[in-house]
Write an enzyme that holds these catalytic residues in place. Structure first.
Site, PDB file in Angstrom:
ATOM      1  N   HIS A 145      61.008  23.952  64.718  1.00 14.98           N
ATOM      2  CA  HIS A 145      60.897  24.127  66.167  1.00 14.98           C
ATOM      3  C   HIS A 145      60.354  22.868  66.831  1.00 14.98           C
ATOM      4  O   HIS A 145      59.784  21.986  66.176  1.00 14.98           O
ATOM      5  CB  HIS A 145      59.979  25.306  66.499  1.00 14.98           C
ATOM      6  CG  HIS A 145      60.628  26.646  66.303  1.00 14.98           C
ATOM      7  ND1 HIS A 145      60.671  27.271  65.076  1.00 14.98           N
ATOM      8  CD2 HIS A 145      61.274  27.470  67.173  1.00 14.98           C
ATOM      9  CE1 HIS A 145      61.314  28.427  65.201  1.00 14.98           C
ATOM     10  NE2 HIS A 145      61.693  28.575  66.457  1.00 14.98           N
ATOM     11  N   LYS A 149      55.486  24.478  70.419  1.00 16.59           N
ATOM     12  CA  LYS A 149      55.328  25.879  70.010  1.00 16.59           C
ATOM     13  C   LYS A 149      53.912  26.103  69.485  1.00 16.59           C
ATOM     14  O   LYS A 149      53.414  25.323  68.677  1.00 16.59           O
ATOM     15  CB  LYS A 149      56.371  26.210  68.926  1.00 16.59           C
ATOM     16  CG  LYS A 149      56.402  27.667  68.534  1.00 16.59           C
ATOM     17  CD  LYS A 149      57.632  27.969  67.690  1.00 16.59           C
ATOM     18  CE  LYS A 149      57.631  29.409  67.233  1.00 16.59           C
ATOM     19  NZ  LYS A 149      57.559  30.365  68.361  1.00 16.59           N
TER      20      LYS A 149
END
Ligand code: NAP
Length: 258
Positions: A145, A149
């Site tokens: 990701h 995040k």
């Protein structure tokens, strides 16, 4: 409260409210609901707005807010007779159980969905991985990701690992001769499945499920490149939630996957 305004009992477009409407996901959901012929955007709510005002106004409410607010929103939506569709992350087993119990106690046949991932590619990857998991000795997950995040592993990777673990019940543990190593080198164990989290500038949301046997490997990979990838799944949920009483967890519950 009567059931007259529940979407499963009305004709015409599904009336949709969006909670967290000014956020990144909320903005995209508002546009998708307005663009679809069979859904109508009736309310945009943000911090401080009163969820109970949706009673009789909205059939379905889509929540893309923050982990600290989402459960309270869902309980208020149930009280208002509105079907919740939730994409906000951070749900644990206790919160899920409280919502399930609230829906049963409410007794009006409301449906609710909590889905850690609305991207159809991710939902299908998870389903295919669970189907394949019984046929391989080893299985590990790598989720990748963007570096903004805040949680790791991702909710999707957790959900994938749990589905794989359920499918492998009764099977021997995956082979692993590791006796020593640095903490974290073998990832986090989620129900016995190693999950490795990568945070890298330039990435969006990606997941690989690696399945290994002697002499062969199956890799299942899903990539979300932008928020538009979530909209077909959100609209599918909006159209379906009113016909599925009780709490469903994961969009796969609404797909005819066998
Ligand atoms: P975001 O841009 O920060 O949007 C969240 C919005 O919710 C903000 O506008 C925020 O307002 C608002 N908000 C905060 N508390 C609220 C409350 N009590 N009632 C109503 N609105 C409230 O975040 P995002 O990127 O859209 O992501 C939202 C959530 O969805 C995150 O948990 C994310 O992990 C999750 N997500 C899920 C999926 C999926 O497929 N399931 C996909 C992407 C993201 P303020 O800015 O004024 O605080």
């Amino acid at each position: 409260m009567t059931q007259q305004h529940l979407s499963s009992e009305r004709t015409g477009p599904v009336r949709v409210a969006v909670l967290g409407a000014a956020g990144r996901m909320g903005t995209a959901v508002c546009a998708a609901v307005e663009a679809a012929a069979d859904t109508e955007l009736v309310a945009r709510l943000d911090v401080g707005d009163d969820v109970s005002s949706l009673a009789g106004v909205a059939d379905v409410a889509v929540d893309f807010t923050v982990p600290s607010a989402t459960e309270a929103n869902v309980h208020a939506l149930i009280d208002a007779g509105v079907h919740p569709v939730v994409g906000t992350t951070g749900w644990d087993g206790d919160a899920i159980a409280r919502v399930r119990e609230h829906l049963e106690r409410d007794g009006r046949g409301l449906g609710a969905l909590v889905a850690p991932n609305f991207a159809l590619s991710a939902v299908l990857a998870m389903q295919f991985a669970a189907q394949a998991a019984r046929y391989f000795e080893s299985v590990e997950i790598v989720e990748l990701h963007h570096p903004n995040k805040v949680d790791a592993p991702s909710g999707t990777a957790m959900h994938t690992a749990q589905a794989i673990a359920r499918a492998r019940q009764g099977m021997p543990a995956a082979p692993d001769a590791t006796e020593s190593g640095l903490e974290g080198a073998r990832g986090a164990l989620v129900d016995g499945v190693p999950v490795h989290a990568v945070r890298l500038r330039g990435l969006v949301a990606h997941e690989e499920i690696l399945l290994g046997n002697p002499g062969e490997q199956l890799t299942i990979r899903t990539d979300s490149f932008e928020r538009s990838s979530f909209m077909p799944g959100v609209l599918l949920a909006v159209r379906t939630v009113g016909t599925r009483p009780g709490l469903s967890v994961g969009l796969d519950a609404y797909l005819e996957l066998g």
